[in-house]
Scaffold this active site. Structure first.
Site, mmCIF file in Angstrom:
data_model
loop_
_atom_site.group_PDB
_atom_site.id
_atom_site.type_symbol
_atom_site.label_atom_id
_atom_site.label_comp_id
_atom_site.label_asym_id
_atom_site.label_seq_id
_atom_site.Cartn_x
_atom_site.Cartn_y
_atom_site.Cartn_z
ATOM 1 N N GLY A 59 0.840 -1.193 0.000
ATOM 2 C CA GLY A 59 0.000 0.000 0.000
ATOM 3 C C GLY A 59 0.870 1.236 0.000
ATOM 4 O O GLY A 59 2.010 1.217 0.477
ATOM 5 N N GLN A 64 2.826 10.069 1.308
ATOM 6 C CA GLN A 64 4.127 9.414 1.528
ATOM 7 C C GLN A 64 5.141 9.786 0.449
ATOM 8 O O GLN A 64 6.340 9.642 0.662
ATOM 9 C CB GLN A 64 3.969 7.889 1.564
ATOM 10 C CG GLN A 64 3.254 7.382 2.794
ATOM 11 C CD GLN A 64 3.091 5.890 2.733
ATOM 12 O OE1 GLN A 64 2.109 5.387 2.213
ATOM 13 N NE2 GLN A 64 4.073 5.175 3.252
ATOM 14 N N LEU A 108 6.110 1.623 4.545
ATOM 15 C CA LEU A 108 7.238 1.985 3.691
ATOM 16 C C LEU A 108 7.929 3.253 4.187
ATOM 17 O O LEU A 108 9.096 3.479 3.885
ATOM 18 C CB LEU A 108 6.771 2.163 2.239
ATOM 19 C CG LEU A 108 6.269 0.885 1.550
ATOM 20 C CD1 LEU A 108 5.754 1.203 0.155
ATOM 21 C CD2 LEU A 108 7.353 -0.169 1.494
ATOM 22 N N GLU A 150 -3.599 3.088 5.013
ATOM 23 C CA GLU A 150 -3.337 4.105 3.997
ATOM 24 C C GLU A 150 -4.253 5.318 4.159
ATOM 25 O O GLU A 150 -3.815 6.452 3.964
ATOM 26 C CB GLU A 150 -3.450 3.516 2.589
ATOM 27 C CG GLU A 150 -2.488 2.384 2.281
ATOM 28 C CD GLU A 150 -1.030 2.690 2.576
ATOM 29 O OE1 GLU A 150 -0.618 3.872 2.508
ATOM 30 O OE2 GLU A 150 -0.289 1.744 2.890
ATOM 31 N N HIS A 153 -2.899 7.801 6.522
ATOM 32 C CA HIS A 153 -1.879 8.702 5.953
ATOM 33 C C HIS A 153 -2.502 9.983 5.403
ATOM 34 O O HIS A 153 -1.872 11.035 5.401
ATOM 35 C CB HIS A 153 -1.096 8.013 4.835
ATOM 36 C CG HIS A 153 0.021 7.142 5.307
ATOM 37 N ND1 HIS A 153 1.118 7.626 5.984
ATOM 38 C CD2 HIS A 153 0.208 5.801 5.183
ATOM 39 C CE1 HIS A 153 1.940 6.623 6.259
ATOM 40 N NE2 HIS A 153 1.410 5.506 5.788
#
Length: 188
Positions: A59, A64, A108, A150, A153
């Site tokens: 994802g 990001q 990540l 996600e 985020h």
């Protein structure tokens, strides 16, 4: 997911976008709604997917990669070429199951850190696809967890903010060279 778009899941030596890491302010900025799904957004989605696959992720959210837009991509089966990734533009969780599940998450933007986070086991999400068409999905288990991770985020929340075990969190972050001060703990 529309079948007219073909996605290449190859890993690139030089992915098109840079993934920002914990401590970078761009990760804490709220993302803006996408007013129009156009070729620029589709290009962003393509580059986000290439970057996600190249980093062995499942994802990725636009913040990001320092793009403050409500766009996320998810592929919980990246090794299966036949399975298309999910592209969620302006995603909104409409329903959550009462059942909560704790499971390990990674990010990540925080490489090497894997810790338990408690989340609803199932969710209903409304979103637009890469063609701008309204969609709805009922997601469970890993897919539900990845989408919730996600979507967080998009509001500047990172999974470490939801970790309850502060001792484990501090140890895991310092082991990977991250500062515990970059965490903004919230109640689950």
């Amino acid at each position: 997911m529309s079948s007219e778009v073909v996605f290449d899941k190859r890993k690139l030596k030089s992915p098109p976008l840079n993934i920002h890491t914990l401590g970078d302010r761009v990760l804490r900025q709220p993302a803006k709604r996408v007013s129009q799904v156009n070729n620029d957004i589709r290009q962003l989605v393509k580059e986000m997917l290439q970057t996600m696959y190249s980093a062995d992720g499942i994802g990725l959210a636009a913040p990001q990669v320092a793009v403050p837009k409500q766009v996320i991509v998810v592929d919980i089966d990246p090794d299966e070429a036949a399975n298309s990734p999910l592209i969620l533009i302006n995603p909104q969780i409409r329903k959550r199951s009462d059942d909560l599940v704790a499971d390990q998450e990674g990010c990540l933007s925080i490489p090497g850190v894997y810790l338990d986070v408690t989340r609803p086991e199932a969710i209903e999400v409304a979103y637009k696809d890469e063609q701008g068409r309204p969609q709805k999905i009922w997601a469970t288990e890993l897919l539900a967890r990845a989408i919730q991770h996600e979507i967080d985020h998009l509001t500047g929340v990172m999974f470490v903010d939801r970790v309850e075990n502060q001792l484990q969190l501090g140890q895991a972050l310092s082991k990977q060279g991250f500062s515990h001060r970059a965490v903004k703990s919230i109640n689950p």
